[in-house]
Enzyme design. Structure first.
Site, PDB file in Angstrom:
ATOM      1  N   LYS A 171      15.688 -30.653 -12.168  1.00  0.00           N
ATOM      2  CA  LYS A 171      14.992 -31.324 -13.269  1.00  0.00           C
ATOM      3  C   LYS A 171      13.766 -31.860 -13.007  1.00  0.00           C
ATOM      4  O   LYS A 171      13.485 -31.664 -11.651  1.00  0.00           O
ATOM      5  CB  LYS A 171      16.036 -32.464 -13.373  1.00  0.00           C
ATOM      6  CG  LYS A 171      16.340 -33.461 -12.391  1.00  0.00           C
ATOM      7  CD  LYS A 171      17.575 -34.292 -12.261  1.00  0.00           C
ATOM      8  CE  LYS A 171      17.633 -35.208 -11.216  1.00  0.00           C
ATOM      9  NZ  LYS A 171      18.953 -35.964 -11.355  1.00  0.00           N
ATOM     10  N   TYR A 181     -13.516 -50.359  -7.349  1.00  0.00           N
ATOM     11  CA  TYR A 181     -13.338 -51.239  -8.314  1.00  0.00           C
ATOM     12  C   TYR A 181     -12.825 -52.389  -7.684  1.00  0.00           C
ATOM     13  O   TYR A 181     -11.887 -52.802  -7.013  1.00  0.00           O
ATOM     14  CB  TYR A 181     -11.831 -50.890  -9.197  1.00  0.00           C
ATOM     15  CG  TYR A 181     -12.352 -49.538 -10.158  1.00  0.00           C
ATOM     16  CD1 TYR A 181     -13.341 -50.058 -11.078  1.00  0.00           C
ATOM     17  CD2 TYR A 181     -11.507 -48.506 -10.035  1.00  0.00           C
ATOM     18  CE1 TYR A 181     -13.673 -49.085 -12.038  1.00  0.00           C
ATOM     19  CE2 TYR A 181     -12.056 -47.593 -11.236  1.00  0.00           C
ATOM     20  CZ  TYR A 181     -13.026 -47.811 -11.993  1.00  0.00           C
ATOM     21  OH  TYR A 181     -13.311 -46.642 -12.904  1.00  0.00           O
TER      22      TYR A 181
END
Ligand code: PLP
Length: 349
Positions: free
Chosen positions: A43, A253
Site C-alpha cells: 500500500k 528562514y
C-alpha cells in the site's frame, strides 16, 4: 510536448533502491514466518518507494499475496501480478468497488457486516474477511461471526491485525487468543495475523500467511529483526551552491542558525517537499563518506544548508548522502519509521 530523452534533465535529488536487499528482506521474513508464507503490504506505493520498482522484485523473490489499502492503488499493480493475488484492505466501501472487484478479479477484504452484505448481494465469490480482535479500526467483531450473511461467504483468508506488535504488550497474547477463538467460527482456507513486528513475536503468530510491510522496506519495528533486515532506501542530494558566511550571519528562514565564526556552507537540493521534514533538521547531518555535514537552520521546501567544515574538497554538483537508516532517523526526528518512508517526495523518483 514530449521532451527528447537526450534533453531530460539530471535530477538533483534521488532515491536509490537496493533491490537485492528488498528481495533478501522478503525471503528473511518468509523464513521467519515459520510454516506460514509471507505476503507483502504494498500500500501507499510500497511505503513511498514505488510499486513499479518494488513489486516485480517481491514477485520474483516468490511473493504471491499483495495487500493495498485503496481500490485506486490496484491499477499500478496489475501490470506486475495476477489480479487474484491482490487484496484491498479497505474493502468494498461502495457498490462501485464491488463492480471493480468482480470485473478485475481483485479480492476484497470484507471489514463489516455492511460490506459482507454488499458483497453477497452482488453474488459473492472469493474474499478475505477481517476480524477486529482489539485494534478497533477496521474489521468485523468476533460476536458478529455467527451472522448468516457470513456463512454464505467464500473466505480465502480470515485475518486480523495486531495493534501493538512493536511493543512487549499483553495485547499481543490477548489478540492471538481472540483470533484463535475466531477460527472455528468461519470456514476459511488460510488464516493471517502478523505484520512485520508480528512475525518477530514468534511463529505462533504466523498461521498460514503473514503480511509484512515496513520490514520489507528496511524498517526494524522490533530489535529481533535487526540482524535479518537490510536497508533498502538510500537518498542522495546535490550541492547547488557554496558560500562563505561571516560570524553573526543567519541561515535560512527566521535566521534560526547564527554563524559563531566564519563558515563555508553548502545549499543542498533537499527539502520537506522531498520528504526531509522540518523535524529531521535539528541536530541532523548529511554524510559524505565518514564525514558528517550538520544541517544549519530550518529545512526549507526545496533546500537545506549544511556546514562544509569537514569536507573542504567538495563543491557544487557533488552528491551528499541523506541518512536513511530508519530506526536511527526515527529516534532522531520523532517521526515513525513508517512516516519516514511514506513522506518521500515524488521528485525523488
Ligand atoms: C499495513 C498493514 C500491514 C503491514 O504492516 P507493517 O507493520 O508495515 O508490517 C499488514 N496488515 C494490515 C491489515 C495493514 O494495514
Amino acid at each position: 510536448m514530449q521532451l527528447p530523452d537526450a534533453l531530460a534533465p539530471e535530477p538533483t535529488v534521488r532515491l536509490r533502491l537496493d533491490k537485492q536487499a528488498l528481495a533478501h528482506n522478503w525471503r528473511a521474513l518468509d523464513q521467519l514466518s515459520g510454516n506460514a508464507s509471507a505476503g507483502a503490504a504494498v500500500k501507499a506505493n510500497c511505503y513511498g518507494l514505488g510499486v513499479g520498482a518494488c513489486v516485480p522484485v517481491l514477485r520474483d523473490a516468490g511473493c504471491d499475496a499483495f495487500f493495498v489499502a485503496h481500490w485506486t492503488e490496484v491499477e499500478a499493480l496489475l501490470p506486475h501480478v495476477d489480479a487474484a493475488q491482490i487484496a484491498v484492505l479497505h474493502g468494498p466501501v461502495r457498490d462501485d468497488d464491488v463492480a471493480f472487484a468482480k470485473a478485475t478479479g481483485v479480492v476484497p477484504v470484507l471489514n463489516s457486516l455492511s460490506q459482507v452484505r454488499r458483497w453477497n448481494a452482488a453474488g459473492g465469490g472469493r474474499c478475505h474477511l477481517m476480524v477486529d480482535t482489539g485494534i478497533n479500526r477496521l474489521g468485523i467483531a468476533p460476536s458478529e461471526l455467527g451472522d448468516p450473511e457470513i456463512a454464505k461467504l467464500d473466505v480465502d483468508v480470515l485475518m486480523s491485525h495486531l495493534a501493538s506488535a512493536d511493543e512487549d504488550s499483553a495485547t499481543n497474547e490477548r489478540q492471538l487468543k481472540a483470533f484463535r477463538e475466531c477460527l472455528p467460527a468461519v470456514e476459511h482456507n488460510r488464516a493471517s495475523l502478523a505484520n512485520s513486528a508480528g512475525i518477530a513475536l514468534g511463529t505462533e503468530f504466523g498461521f498460514d500467511l503473514t503480511r509484512p510491510g515496513l520490514a520489507l522496506y528496511g524498517g526494524i519495528p522490533r530489535p529481533e529483526l535487526a540482524n535479518s533486515i537490510r536497508q533498502v532506501a538510500f537518498v542522495d542530494a546535490v550541492i547547488m551552491q557554496i558560500r562563505t558566511i561571516c560570524e553573526g550571519d543567519a541561515v535560512g528562514y527566521n535566521g534560526e542558525f547564527i554563524a559563531p565564526s566564519p563558515m563555508r556552507v553548502a545549499t543542498v537540493s533537499l527539502g520537506y517537499a522531498d520528504g526531509f521534514l522540518r523535524s529531521r533538521g535539528p541536530g541532523a547531518a548529511l554524510q559524505h563518506g565518514e564525514a558528517l555535514l550538520p544541517v544549519l537552520g530550518k529545512v526549507s521546501m526545496d533546500m537545506i544548508v549544511v556546514d562544509m567544515a569537514k569536507t573542504p574538497e567538495l563543491g557544487e554538483g557533488d552528491w551528499l548522502h541523506v541518512p536513511m537508516h530508519l530506526p536511527d532517523a526515527a529516534e532522531h526526528s520523532g517521526l515513525s519509521q513508517y512516516e519516514l518512508l511514506t513522506v518521500i517526495g515524488s521528485r525523488l523518483r
